[in-house]
Design a protein around this motif. Structure first.
Motif, PDB file in Angstrom:
ATOM      1  N   CYS A  29      11.188  45.404 -54.649  1.00 14.43           N
ATOM      2  CA  CYS A  29      11.483  46.742 -55.245  1.00 14.43           C
ATOM      3  C   CYS A  29      11.591  46.700 -56.759  1.00 14.43           C
ATOM      4  O   CYS A  29      11.587  45.843 -57.249  1.00 14.43           O
ATOM      5  CB  CYS A  29      12.796  47.446 -54.380  1.00 14.43           C
ATOM      6  SG  CYS A  29      14.360  46.727 -55.196  1.00 14.43           S
ATOM      7  N   SER A  30      12.034  48.197 -57.431  1.00 12.75           N
ATOM      8  CA  SER A  30      11.997  48.097 -58.589  1.00 12.75           C
ATOM      9  C   SER A  30      13.370  47.251 -59.259  1.00 12.75           C
ATOM     10  O   SER A  30      13.228  47.267 -60.309  1.00 12.75           O
ATOM     11  CB  SER A  30      11.991  49.600 -59.170  1.00 12.75           C
ATOM     12  OG  SER A  30      13.069  50.096 -58.350  1.00 12.75           O
ATOM     13  N   SER A  81      15.997  48.872 -59.701  1.00 18.11           N
ATOM     14  CA  SER A  81      16.729  49.875 -60.504  1.00 18.11           C
ATOM     15  C   SER A  81      18.272  50.202 -59.956  1.00 18.11           C
ATOM     16  O   SER A  81      18.968  51.080 -60.985  1.00 18.11           O
ATOM     17  CB  SER A  81      15.915  51.272 -60.200  1.00 18.11           C
ATOM     18  OG  SER A  81      15.763  51.663 -59.047  1.00 18.11           O
ATOM     19  N   GLU A 116      11.384  52.091 -65.700  1.00 16.23           N
ATOM     20  CA  GLU A 116      11.682  51.692 -64.441  1.00 16.23           C
ATOM     21  C   GLU A 116      11.031  52.803 -63.352  1.00 16.23           C
ATOM     22  O   GLU A 116      10.860  52.821 -62.333  1.00 16.23           O
ATOM     23  CB  GLU A 116      13.307  51.654 -64.178  1.00 16.23           C
ATOM     24  CG  GLU A 116      13.650  50.990 -63.026  1.00 16.23           C
ATOM     25  CD  GLU A 116      13.354  49.559 -62.807  1.00 16.23           C
ATOM     26  OE1 GLU A 116      12.524  49.229 -61.892  1.00 16.23           O
ATOM     27  OE2 GLU A 116      13.585  48.596 -63.658  1.00 16.23           O
ATOM     28  N   SER A 117      11.072  53.936 -63.959  1.00 18.16           N
ATOM     29  CA  SER A 117      10.624  55.133 -63.197  1.00 18.16           C
ATOM     30  C   SER A 117       9.396  55.316 -63.233  1.00 18.16           C
ATOM     31  O   SER A 117       8.761  56.518 -62.850  1.00 18.16           O
ATOM     32  CB  SER A 117      11.336  56.485 -63.710  1.00 18.16           C
ATOM     33  OG  SER A 117      11.287  56.761 -64.901  1.00 18.16           O
ATOM     34  N   ASP A 142       5.660  56.136 -62.433  1.00 23.28           N
ATOM     35  CA  ASP A 142       5.297  56.507 -61.023  1.00 23.28           C
ATOM     36  C   ASP A 142       4.237  55.815 -60.494  1.00 23.28           C
ATOM     37  O   ASP A 142       4.446  55.541 -59.186  1.00 23.28           O
ATOM     38  CB  ASP A 142       4.750  58.052 -61.357  1.00 23.28           C
ATOM     39  CG  ASP A 142       5.814  58.921 -61.844  1.00 23.28           C
ATOM     40  OD1 ASP A 142       6.922  58.852 -61.403  1.00 23.28           O
ATOM     41  OD2 ASP A 142       5.388  59.948 -62.364  1.00 23.28           O
ATOM     42  N   ARG A 158       3.865  52.298 -60.923  1.00 20.26           N
ATOM     43  CA  ARG A 158       4.556  51.230 -60.339  1.00 20.26           C
ATOM     44  C   ARG A 158       5.229  51.664 -59.116  1.00 20.26           C
ATOM     45  O   ARG A 158       5.382  50.813 -58.067  1.00 20.26           O
ATOM     46  CB  ARG A 158       5.194  50.525 -61.387  1.00 20.26           C
ATOM     47  CG  ARG A 158       6.112  49.471 -60.815  1.00 20.26           C
ATOM     48  CD  ARG A 158       6.527  48.578 -62.081  1.00 20.26           C
ATOM     49  NE  ARG A 158       7.200  47.378 -61.527  1.00 20.26           N
ATOM     50  CZ  ARG A 158       8.560  47.225 -61.174  1.00 20.26           C
ATOM     51  NH1 ARG A 158       9.376  48.463 -61.009  1.00 20.26           N
ATOM     52  NH2 ARG A 158       9.251  46.125 -60.653  1.00 20.26           N
ATOM     53  N   LEU A 159       5.992  52.784 -58.959  1.00 21.34           N
ATOM     54  CA  LEU A 159       6.737  53.056 -57.880  1.00 21.34           C
ATOM     55  C   LEU A 159       5.783  53.123 -56.728  1.00 21.34           C
ATOM     56  O   LEU A 159       6.260  52.874 -55.605  1.00 21.34           O
ATOM     57  CB  LEU A 159       7.737  54.029 -58.276  1.00 21.34           C
ATOM     58  CG  LEU A 159       9.011  53.930 -59.226  1.00 21.34           C
ATOM     59  CD1 LEU A 159       9.647  54.922 -59.275  1.00 21.34           C
ATOM     60  CD2 LEU A 159       9.687  52.973 -58.751  1.00 21.34           C
ATOM     61  N   SER A 212      17.191  49.634 -55.148  1.00 28.34           N
ATOM     62  CA  SER A 212      16.558  50.629 -55.840  1.00 28.34           C
ATOM     63  C   SER A 212      17.290  51.965 -55.814  1.00 28.34           C
ATOM     64  O   SER A 212      18.050  52.236 -54.763  1.00 28.34           O
ATOM     65  CB  SER A 212      15.122  50.855 -55.444  1.00 28.34           C
ATOM     66  OG  SER A 212      14.664  52.036 -56.089  1.00 28.34           O
ATOM     67  N   HIS A 220      15.638  54.854 -56.467  1.00 32.29           N
ATOM     68  CA  HIS A 220      14.495  55.875 -56.775  1.00 32.29           C
ATOM     69  C   HIS A 220      14.312  56.287 -55.281  1.00 32.29           C
ATOM     70  O   HIS A 220      13.918  55.648 -54.152  1.00 32.29           O
ATOM     71  CB  HIS A 220      13.140  55.292 -57.267  1.00 32.29           C
ATOM     72  CG  HIS A 220      13.624  55.002 -58.718  1.00 32.29           C
ATOM     73  ND1 HIS A 220      14.090  55.745 -59.721  1.00 32.29           N
ATOM     74  CD2 HIS A 220      13.398  53.900 -59.360  1.00 32.29           C
ATOM     75  CE1 HIS A 220      14.013  55.240 -60.918  1.00 32.29           C
ATOM     76  NE2 HIS A 220      13.712  54.023 -60.848  1.00 32.29           N
ATOM     77  N   GLU A 253      11.476  57.368 -54.266  1.00 30.20           N
ATOM     78  CA  GLU A 253       9.958  57.039 -53.805  1.00 30.20           C
ATOM     79  C   GLU A 253      10.206  55.656 -52.972  1.00 30.20           C
ATOM     80  O   GLU A 253       9.345  55.523 -52.135  1.00 30.20           O
ATOM     81  CB  GLU A 253       9.331  56.648 -55.155  1.00 30.20           C
ATOM     82  CG  GLU A 253       8.768  57.935 -55.910  1.00 30.20           C
ATOM     83  CD  GLU A 253       9.875  58.265 -56.782  1.00 30.20           C
ATOM     84  OE1 GLU A 253       9.457  58.979 -58.026  1.00 30.20           O
ATOM     85  OE2 GLU A 253      11.136  57.941 -56.680  1.00 30.20           O
ATOM     86  N   GLU A 254      11.091  55.041 -53.097  1.00 32.95           N
ATOM     87  CA  GLU A 254      11.272  53.583 -52.621  1.00 32.95           C
ATOM     88  C   GLU A 254      12.113  53.597 -51.602  1.00 32.95           C
ATOM     89  O   GLU A 254      12.561  52.887 -50.699  1.00 32.95           O
ATOM     90  CB  GLU A 254      11.836  52.534 -53.510  1.00 32.95           C
ATOM     91  CG  GLU A 254      10.809  52.211 -54.549  1.00 32.95           C
ATOM     92  CD  GLU A 254      11.175  51.207 -55.634  1.00 32.95           C
ATOM     93  OE1 GLU A 254      11.007  50.010 -55.383  1.00 32.95           O
ATOM     94  OE2 GLU A 254      12.084  51.588 -56.667  1.00 32.95           O
TER      95      GLU A 254
END
Length: 476
Positions: free
Chosen positions: A307-308, A310, A321-322, A324, A326-327, A356, A358, A360-361
Motif C-alpha cells: 500500500c502507499s 500513508s 502520497e496522494s 491519484d 499511483r493510488l 494507509s 486513503h 482509495e485503498e
C-alpha cells in the motif's frame, strides 16, 4: 560514491514507505546503509538546506550536482558523527570537500542560533519511526501471560495507567483495552535490552498492526490460516498465538521476495522456538499464484498487501502520497489479491488491512469487492460492527458507502464493519481493517457448484425444496 548515488534516487522520488522501497530494491548491495543515510538526511533536511544556502557553495561547485546528492554529501560531512564523506577519490567528493571550512562555519552558526551543542539536540519534525507509545505483546506461544510478569520483574515494577496518553515518561505501563496481552510503555524504555525481548517472549508490534489477527479470531479459532503477505512476520506470529492447542494447527506464511522470506523465517523461528516450529510454515511464493484448492482446509486469511504507507508517521501530509494514478494502481492490485483470497473454498473469514489513510485503498476497495457479482455469489458479506472490535470508536468513513446505498443507516452499518486508526492520535500508525465473513452453508454450496462446473454437469436436485437465496445487502 556508489552509496550516495544509490541514496539519491530515494530522496528524489518520495512515493511510499521509505523502508519498504529501500529494502525491496534488489539492486542495492547495502540497503541498511542506504536507509540510514536517507533517513537521517531527511530528518535534518531543513537544516542542511539552510547551511547550503548560506554557504553559497552551489554557486561555486564544479561539476554541478543535484540538490539531493549535495544534501547527502553535506549530511555526512557536517551532520554525521564521523564527519566525513564515504568512499575513495571522486571529482564530486573533492569539489564538496573544497568548501568544507565554509560549511562547518555555517554549522557552528546554526548551533548557536538554536542554542544546542550537538546535532541530535536540534528540534526536528516527526519521523517515520517515532511513536508516542512503544507497543509490545506477550508472546503467548512461548510463555503464559500470568507467568510472564513473575519471570520478568522489570515489567512488574512499571506502574499501571488507565490510558496510553498517560505514558508521559518512563516508569509506567498501559494494558490495552482492545487486544489481549498487548501493552504500551514509553518509547524511551529499554525494551529491546530486556531478557524477555531477547528470548522472544515479547514482540514489539504497533497496536493497530495487531488488529487483523485479533479480528480474524473473534469468537472462534482457526486451525488453518494463511497470512497472504506475511513478511516481516509480526502478524503471522500473532495469528499463530491464537491457534488451537492442536498438533494440526498451522499458519501458512506466504511471501514472494527471497530477502523478505529470509527475514520472515528468522522472525518466525524466534517467535516459536523449537517445540512449536511447525506452527508456522513459510511458503516462498506469490500468493495470487497459489491454487486455492490446494488449501481447502484453510478457514481464515489475513491479507495485508502493498500500500502507499500513508499511515506511517511523517507520510500522511506528503503531496506525492496522494497521487491519484499511483493510488489507483495500488487499489487495483489490492482488489485482485482480495478476490483471490475470497476464492479459497474453505474460507469463512478474511481480514483485509493496510497502513494507509486513503479511502482509495480502504473503503473503496471494500466497496469494489462487495459490488463484485462473483464475491456476492460466493456468499461473502462485510462483518457487522459486533464482529470487528466492537468497542473501538473509530470506524470506516460512512460517506464512502453512499456508492452502495443511499440509506444512511445502511452506510453506517457498512462503515461499522471497518476500523480505522489515525497516526499518533490513536497511539500508533494510521491503519485500516475490514472483515469479510461467509456462512458455512453458503460456502459449502459454492464448493459443490464449482466442482460441478469443473465436471461440466448440472446440479442434481435432492428432492427437497430449497430456500430462496436471500437478497444481498452487503452487511450482516
Amino acid at each position: 560514491m556508489r552509496l550516495y548515488f544509490d541514496a539519491e534516487k530515494f530522496l528524489k522520488h518520495d512515493d511510499g514507505s521509505l523502508q519498504k522501497r529501500i529494502f525491496n530494491d534488489r539492486k542495492l548491495t547495502n540497503p541498511k546503509h542506504v536507509f540510514a543515510l536517507v533517513y537521517s538526511t531527511t530528518k535534518y533536511k531543513e537544516y542542511i538546506q539552510q547551511i547550503i544556502q548560506k554557504s553559497k557553495i552551489q554557486r561555486d561547485l564544479k561539476p554541478k550536482i543535484s540538490n539531493e546528492l549535495l544534501a547527502l554529501l553535506v549530511h555526512d560531512l557536517v551532520f554525521s558523527p564521523r564527519g566525513r564523506i564515504e568512499s575513495g577519490k571522486h571529482p564530486i567528493k573533492e569539489a564538496v570537500l573544497a568548501h568544507k571550512t565554509r560549511l562547518q562555519a555555517e554549522f557552528i552558526k546554526l548551533k548557536l542560533k538554536y542554542k544546542v551543542k550537538s546535532v541530535d539536540q536540534l528540534p526536528t519534525k516527526e519521523n517515520d519511526d517515532e511513536t508516542p507509545v512503544r507497543w509490545f505483546r506477550i508472546n503467548t506461544v512461548k510463555i503464559d501471560p500470568e507467568r510472564f510478569f513473575k519471570k520478568h520483574p522489570f515489567f512488574a515494577t512499571l506502574q499501571p495507567v488507565n490510558r496510553f496518553q498517560d505514558l508521559a515518561e518512563p516508569g509506567f505501563i498501559y494494558a490495552d483495552d482492545y487486544v489481549p496481552n498487548l501493552y504500551g510503555i514509553h518509547p524511551k524504555e529499554k525494551l529491546s535490552s530486556t531478557e524477555a525481548y531477547t528470548l522472544g517472549e515479547v514482540i514489539i508490534q504497533d497496536r493497530a498492526s495487531c488488529f487483523p489477527a485479533h479480528i480474524l479470531n473473534h469468537q472462534r479459532e482457526h486451525a488453518k490460516v494463511i497470512d497472504a503477505c506475511a513478511a516481516p512476520g509480526n502478524k503471522t506470529s500473532h495469528a499463530a498465538s491464537y491457534s488451537p492447542a492442536d498438533s494440526g494447527s498451522v499458519v501458512y506464511a506466504v511471501e514472494r521476495d527471497q530477502k523478505r522470506v529470509n527475514i520472515l523465517r528468522t522472525m518466525s523461528e524466534k517467535a516459536l522456538g523449537k517445540s512449536k516450529k511447525k506452527l508456522i510454515q513459510v511458503l516462498h511464493n506469490d500468493f495470487t499464484k497459489i491454487d486455492p484448492q490446494d488449501f481447502a482446509d484453510v478457514t481464515g486469511l489475513i491479507v495485508d498487501p502493498s500500500c502507499s504507507g500513508s499511515g506511517i508517521f511523517g507520510r500522511a501530509s506528503d503531496e506525492e502520497e496522494s497521487n491519484d494514478q499511483r493510488l489507483e494502481k495500488l487499489a487495483s492490485f489490492q482488489v485482485i489479491i482480495m478476490k483471490h483470497a475470497l476464492s479459497f473454498p474453505g474460507a469463512r473469514k478474511v481480514v483485509y488491512s493496510t497502513c494507509s489513510i486513503h479511502a482509495e485503498e480502504n473503503e473503496r476497495v471494500v466497496i469494489d469487492l462487495l459490488s463484485d457479482q462473483r464475491v456476492q455469489d460466493q456468499g461473502w458479506r462485510l462483518a457487522s460492527r459486533e464482529e470487528v472490535l466492537p468497542t473501538w470508536p473509530r470506524r470506516g468513513l460512512e460517506p464512502e458507502f453512499v456508492a452502495l446505498s443511499r440509506d444512511a443507516e445502511v452506510c453506517k452499518q457498512l462503515a461499522g464493519g471497518c476500523v480505522r486508526s489515525n497516526p499518533k492520535e490513536d497511539g500508533g500508525i494510521g491503519f485500516f481493517a475490514a472483515c469479510f465473513v461467509k456462512e458455512a452453508k453458503a460456502g459449502a454450496n459454492r464448493v459443490e457448484e464449482e466442482a460441478e462446473e469443473a465436471e461440466g454437469g448440472e446440479k442434481l436436485e435432492d428432492g427437497e425444496d430449497g430456500e430462496d437465496e436471500e437478497e444481498w445487502t452487503g452487511f450482516g
